[in-house]
Design a protein around this motif. Sequence first.
Motif, short mmCIF file in Angstrom:
data_model
loop_
_atom_site.label_atom_id
_atom_site.label_comp_id
_atom_site.label_asym_id
_atom_site.label_seq_id
_atom_site.Cartn_x
_atom_site.Cartn_y
_atom_site.Cartn_z
N PRO A 148 -5.33 2.25 -3.28
CA PRO A 148 -4.06 2.14 -2.53
C PRO A 148 -3.22 3.41 -2.57
O PRO A 148 -3.07 4.03 -3.62
CB PRO A 148 -3.35 0.99 -3.24
CG PRO A 148 -3.93 0.96 -4.61
CD PRO A 148 -5.36 1.38 -4.47
N GLU A 149 -2.68 3.75 -1.42
CA GLU A 149 -1.77 4.89 -1.30
C GLU A 149 -0.32 4.43 -1.39
O GLU A 149 0.53 5.15 -1.91
CB GLU A 149 -1.99 5.61 0.03
CG GLU A 149 -3.17 6.56 0.06
CD GLU A 149 -2.87 7.86 -0.66
OE1 GLU A 149 -1.76 8.41 -0.48
OE2 GLU A 149 -3.74 8.33 -1.41
N THR A 150 -0.05 3.23 -0.87
CA THR A 150 1.33 2.74 -0.82
C THR A 150 1.48 1.48 -1.68
O THR A 150 0.50 0.81 -2.03
CB THR A 150 1.74 2.39 0.62
OG1 THR A 150 0.94 1.28 1.07
CG2 THR A 150 1.51 3.58 1.54
N TRP A 151 2.74 1.16 -1.98
CA TRP A 151 3.02 -0.05 -2.76
C TRP A 151 2.61 -1.30 -1.99
O TRP A 151 2.10 -2.25 -2.59
CB TRP A 151 4.51 -0.11 -3.09
CG TRP A 151 4.97 0.91 -4.09
CD1 TRP A 151 5.85 1.93 -3.86
CD2 TRP A 151 4.59 1.01 -5.46
NE1 TRP A 151 6.04 2.66 -5.01
CE2 TRP A 151 5.29 2.11 -6.01
CE3 TRP A 151 3.73 0.28 -6.29
CZ2 TRP A 151 5.15 2.50 -7.34
CZ3 TRP A 151 3.59 0.67 -7.62
CH2 TRP A 151 4.29 1.76 -8.14
N SER A 196 10.13 6.97 -5.05
CA SER A 196 9.09 6.92 -4.01
C SER A 196 9.63 6.34 -2.71
O SER A 196 9.07 6.57 -1.64
CB SER A 196 7.89 6.10 -4.49
OG SER A 196 8.18 4.71 -4.52
N TYR A 197 10.72 5.59 -2.78
CA TYR A 197 11.37 5.04 -1.60
C TYR A 197 12.45 5.98 -1.06
O TYR A 197 13.13 5.65 -0.09
CB TYR A 197 12.00 3.68 -1.92
CG TYR A 197 11.11 2.50 -1.61
CD1 TYR A 197 11.32 1.71 -0.48
CD2 TYR A 197 10.04 2.18 -2.44
CE1 TYR A 197 10.50 0.63 -0.19
CE2 TYR A 197 9.21 1.09 -2.17
CZ TYR A 197 9.45 0.32 -1.04
OH TYR A 197 8.62 -0.74 -0.76
N GLY A 198 12.63 7.12 -1.72
CA GLY A 198 13.66 8.05 -1.28
C GLY A 198 15.03 7.69 -1.79
O GLY A 198 16.05 8.10 -1.21
N GLY A 199 15.08 6.94 -2.91
CA GLY A 199 16.35 6.46 -3.45
C GLY A 199 16.97 7.34 -4.51
O GLY A 199 17.94 6.95 -5.16
N VAL A 281 0.48 7.27 -8.77
CA VAL A 281 1.30 6.09 -8.60
C VAL A 281 1.60 5.95 -7.10
O VAL A 281 1.89 6.95 -6.43
CB VAL A 281 2.62 6.22 -9.40
CG1 VAL A 281 3.58 5.09 -9.07
CG2 VAL A 281 2.32 6.26 -10.89
N PRO A 282 1.50 4.74 -6.53
CA PRO A 282 1.72 4.56 -5.09
C PRO A 282 3.11 5.01 -4.63
O PRO A 282 4.01 5.26 -5.43
CB PRO A 282 1.53 3.05 -4.90
CG PRO A 282 0.61 2.64 -6.01
CD PRO A 282 1.04 3.49 -7.18
N LYS A 283 3.26 5.06 -3.31
CA LYS A 283 4.52 5.47 -2.69
C LYS A 283 4.92 4.43 -1.66
O LYS A 283 4.17 3.50 -1.36
CB LYS A 283 4.35 6.83 -2.02
CG LYS A 283 3.28 6.82 -0.92
CD LYS A 283 3.13 8.19 -0.28
CE LYS A 283 2.07 8.15 0.82
NZ LYS A 283 1.94 9.45 1.51
N SER A 284 6.11 4.58 -1.11
CA SER A 284 6.50 3.71 0.01
C SER A 284 5.82 4.25 1.27
O SER A 284 5.25 5.34 1.26
CB SER A 284 8.02 3.72 0.19
OG SER A 284 8.45 4.99 0.66
N GLY A 285 5.90 3.49 2.36
CA GLY A 285 5.23 3.91 3.58
C GLY A 285 5.63 5.28 4.08
O GLY A 285 4.80 6.07 4.52
N ASN A 286 6.93 5.59 3.98
CA ASN A 286 7.43 6.87 4.47
C ASN A 286 7.84 7.82 3.35
O ASN A 286 8.41 8.88 3.60
CB ASN A 286 8.64 6.64 5.39
CG ASN A 286 8.29 5.81 6.60
OD1 ASN A 286 7.25 6.01 7.22
ND2 ASN A 286 9.15 4.85 6.94
#
Length: 415
Positions: A148-151, A196-199, A281-286
């Motif tokens: 998996p690349e994303t969460w 990872s969500y840009g937060g 560790v995975p990331k969010s889509g963007n």
Amino acid sequence: MRICLIILCCWMSMSHAATIAISCGAVGRQVELCREGVAIWEKRSGHKASVVSTPASSSERLALYQQLLAAKTADIDVFQIDVVWPGILAPHFVDLAKPLVGQVKQHFPTIIANNTVNGQLIAMPWYTDAGVLYYRKDLLEKYQQPIPETWSDMTRIAKHIMTEERKAGLDKMWGFTWQGRAYEGLTCNALEWVNSYGGGQIVESDGKISINNKQAEQAITMAASWVGDISPPGVLNYAEEDARGVFQSGHAVFMRNWPYVWALTQHEDSPIRGKVGVAPVPKSGNGQHAATLGGWQLAVSKYSKHADIAIDLVRYLTSEEEQKRRALAGSYNPTIPSLYQDKQVLAANPFFGKLVKTLNVAIARPSTVTGAKYNQVSAAFYNQIHQVLAGRQKANVALEQLSRQLLRVSKGERW
């Protein structure tokens, strides 16, 4: 006469020998490898060092250290400290810049900079860390699923494989284990989700409190959805070894943990030996892959009665020779860049080559900007996040409360 001289020389040698104490962590093989390294130093130096084990929880260990150092005790000469503690504990440690000047340039400059407070080198890097995703490569192959690349991908794949494995009779199978206890480990996990969500990074490098934002809210809400679904309800009490226990027993598809776990999964008595892979560790889509920077350092107490000998122990334990031994024996990441090109090290830890890239962009917790107040910042963060994970609070409410708490901690001024 000759016998007398030999006895005299032995007596003089013993009279100059000293016994010091070093505190070592209790996660994985930390104590075992620490004792082995100390034993090598003892034979070479003629001195003795007792190894003091400490709590596995980094939060509990910090509290213990603060008590000991506040009392100015000489009971421990060398302290193993977390990468986020130099700013908190700096007043109690010896400046190592001059006595270890010849060794300092060998290490990652960023870690040396992290350990330098007000121009003083508070601690020497011992090993570094970054969060990684462990996965059962045999199960991904069995169900024809990608790494998996994303969460969202990880959640979907974890749910699918967990469900199918339970249908096949493995009713204890879970999709994902991680560190969900209310302690520093949760700060590391949650910072990876949020970033990872840009937060952001809770508190930014300019001192701005940034955690109360929509991206962070989405990240924490996502993580809360795992509990009782792809992650066991007990994950809310998991630290590193608890998560590893479930994964290594063959009862989880994915696990977030530190690199030290690799050697343990490949041990001859491991049920999943040869079945494990390591990925970012995975990331969010963007978003982007975000791994929290970890690692441990060795510091010498100002209250030591044998500071020179303690410094010599630190010199050996953080040397290239000892760091290579630890990398081979326990998958502990060196803080000396040249070891990531060592053929023996790479043969024992195939993912180390890729990990260098992760280490170069790893996310630092906001310990530098918040200084001595970092422990308060982290505790406020992981306690609020834990409330959301446990279903006792909504993410948006928790982050708003957290932002107000941090504002009070900073007293509305620059950190």
